[in-house]
Enzyme design. Structure first.
Site, PDB file in Angstrom:
ATOM      1  CG  ASP A 382       9.788 -31.889  17.583  1.00 16.31           C
ATOM      2  OD1 ASP A 382      10.664 -31.193  17.023  1.00 16.31           O
ATOM      3  OD2 ASP A 382       9.921 -32.334  18.731  1.00 16.31           O
ATOM      4  CD  GLU A 436      15.754 -29.710  22.724  1.00 14.99           C
ATOM      5  OE1 GLU A 436      14.720 -30.382  22.950  1.00 14.99           O
ATOM      6  OE2 GLU A 436      16.195 -29.531  21.578  1.00 14.99           O
TER       7      GLU A 436
END
Length: 633
Positions: A382, A436
């Site tokens: 990430d 998200e």
């Protein structure tokens, strides 16, 4: 005097003839034509598709203008070159493309690259602007952008855009600008060029950086060089203009496999795509269990049991299992990874771990070798949040190391440009405004700030052109526009339940998340059963119908089973679907559709069995923000 004038005209004509050379390349069907202008001090190209001028003369250059280029045309390609550079042009039926080759085997420093895309008029465009820069650094960005729909002349001159970027041409045609095949070279941003054109921009090479950005998870450059890349040799990325007559053609354009690098893995049999029970979106919140839910061993045993029961291949243990500084020391004491790994293995479920990019690069070789030996199946890496040359090199090295250790990868904060073709163990990418965002989406007036359903029916045509997307669908709490509000710990989705279910077919994602809590899926087992049947990779894809930002209809085949899905924006619509792809005979379809009251309660759906034959016509209704999914056996 007259004689002198004639001689002067003849001299000028002769000089122009020796310094200006045009080459023409046509697509196999003859409809798309590239014209290459190789002047003494400039190289440019223009593109025509049928009666439509796609690009007017647009300059190509590296470290300044190309000079004294000459070339040769062979079928649908052309090569123009001088002693330093070679430019390869290619005309496909639906795409015009070129890439530059650096001939110096020692490599060169690239100070600048010129790549223009000039249009004849002020056309409307779908523009994914860069925003929310990490640490305020201009080129440090997550590559997640909603689309501003505006004329080219209204583009913000001080703002970078990412690609793919679509321009609406006359006669219903589209031109989509993209780059593909970046290996050791920065990705391409886009800026406005003049009144109605675009030009490339590139992140300069980073000299120094510091820990910072989002939650101090980034490496943010503090100084950049005057050049964009160093030690550059061989082929640079493709610069592509995809041209389609119908929007639905974009659903199957498959740019990575057409323009990406060659596969670097000789044996890919160990790479197993699949679905994932994911923890982060649902905040590891379980209900009706006899233990405290959270990032702990009991919770992840429950996730593993849920995955096994519903035939999901993986779970992810996201941020929080280790510190942000190391993958081997200071592990979370509440998570007994050494007991979870054999437990998951016995259940037939793989475990994937999370890491930030800056943590991953500290000790990649040893860390990957160690966790692979324990039975970890992959890493979600990430917060890359850059695509300068340093990061592009790093992404390649990480993928190579992971492949040697038989580890899957899911890159976040990274925009794919074909690396997944070189390393098919990279099974997904973020770089998308996924589910998200619903956790923190604000309300403005009578609804959410961003039109998520419109975005949902834009990305299959644009963002998905360059690679799969880790949108992370699967919300079991669904809301109409009037009812939606952002909630971090108890999130919901914009649009209907069927809208979420349709994503499992419409969105390309070899590693596909089930984002909600296992206990919610268990309460909604009928929905879960339908999702669990949908594979994550397919053998054939057909774009049936659609328009960017409005709706999309697609059919995908795995073996002898067809999966068909449709989604719409906030506009309710009635669609007609035909099934020419089916074999002769009777087929049974499990159909998951918006319920009659889904416009009032977005959780409302129906699930029925229907009989379908080849050539049948089926009328379907999509509620506002709605969807439709069928599994046809």
């Amino acid at each position: 005097m007259k004689t002198k004038t004639i001689l002067l005209i003849m001299f000028v004509a002769f000089a122009m003839g020796t310094t200006a050379k045009d080459y023409t390349v046509s697509s196999p069907d003859g409809k798309l034509v590239i014209t290459i202008h190789a002047d003494a001090n400039r190289l440019a190209w223009e593109v025509q598709q049928g009666s439509t001028t796609v690009l007017t003369p647009s300059e190509i250059g590296l470290n300044g203008a190309f000079q004294k280029m000459s070339g040769k045309v062979t079928k649908n390609t052309a090569i123009v070159s001088n002693k330093q550079y070679q430019v390869e042009f290619r005309a496909d039926n639906d795409a015009a493309a070129y890439r530059i080759h650096v001939l110096d085997k020692k490599g060169i420093t690239v100070n600048s690259e010129t790549a223009e895309f000039n249009f004849t008029s002020d056309y409307d465009a779908f523009i994914p602007y860069v925003n929310d820069n990490r640490g305020g650094e201009r080129y440090c960005y997550s590559f997640e952008s909603y689309y501003d729909e505006q004329p080219l002349s209204k583009m913000f001159t001080d703002s970078l855009a990412i690609n793919p970027l679509a321009v609406r041409l006359p006669e219903g045609k589209l031109a989509v600008i993209a780059d593909m095949g970046s290996v050791d070279y920065p990705g391409m941003f886009l800026l406005r060029n003049g009144t109605h054109g675009l030009k490339a921009a590139f992140a300069p090479y980073p000299i120094t950086s510091k820990i910072g950005g989002y939650a101090r998870l980034n490496l943010v450059p503090t100084a950049r060089a005057s050049y964009i890349a160093k030690e550059v040799k061989g082929a640079l990325p493709w610069r592509i203009v995809l041209v389609t007559g119908q929007d639905k053609q974009l659903l199957t354009a498959n740019l990575p496999h057409r323009f990406g690098p060659k596969c670097q893995i000789s044996d890919t049999s160990w790479i197993k795509p699949g679905k994932v029970a994911w923890d982060w979106w649902n905040a590891t919140m379980l209900t009706g269990v006899p233990f405290r839910a959270g990032m702990n061993t009991d919770t992840y045993r429950y996730y593993i049991d849920f995955a096994a029961k519903n035939h999901l291949e993986y779970i992810i243990i996201d941020e929080g299992w280790s510190t942000d500084e190391s993958l081997r020391s200071e592990l979370n004491p509440d998570i007994d990874l050494l007991s979870l790994l054999p437990y998951a293995e016995k259940k037939g479920v793989g475990i994937i771990l999370w890491s930030s990019w800056r943590n991953c690069i500290n000790n990649t070789e040893d860390d990957f070798k160690y966790y692979a030996s324990l039975g970890v199946k992959g890493f979600k890496v990430d917060f890359f949040d850059r695509d300068d040359q340093e990061v592009m090199r790093s992404a390649w090295k990480i993928a190579d190391c992971a492949a040697r250790n038989h580890l899957l990868l899911d890159y976040h904060g990274y925009r794919p440009t074909g690396i997944q073709v070189a390393f098919p163990n990279i099974v997904n990418f973020e770089g998308v405004k996924g589910l998200e965002n619903s956790k923190w989406e604000p309300r403005v007036g009578d609804g959410p700030l961003h039109d998520q359903p419109r975005y949902d029916v834009s990305i299959p045509y644009l963002r998905q052109l360059v690679g799969p997307l880790d949108y992370t669908p699967g919300s079991m709490t669904n809301a109409t526009r009037a009812e939606f509000f952002g909630n971090n710990d108890h999130p919901m989705s914009q649009g209907t339940r069927a809208h979420q279910v349709a994503m499992y077919t419409l969105f390309d994602a070899p590693l596909q998340m089930l984002a909600d809590a296992p206990t919610k899926y268990e309460r909604e087992q009928s929905t879960t059963d339908h999702i669990a049947q949908i594979p994550t990779v397919f053998d054939e894809v057909i774009g049936l119908d659609g328009q960017i930002g409005e709706y999309a209809v697609i059919a995908k085949r795995k073996g002898t089973t067809w999966y068909v899905a449709a989604m719409t924006n906030w506009t309710a619509r009635d669609l007609t679907i035909t099934f020419p792809m089916l074999t002769e005979g009777t087929h049974q379809a499990e159909v998951f559709a918006d319920g009659v009251n889904a416009d009032r309660d977005a959780n409302d759906y129906t699930k029925t069995l229907q009989t379908i034959k080849r050539g049948d016509t089926l009328k379907i209704h999509l509620a506002p923000g709605g969807g439709w999914s069928a599994i046809i056996k």
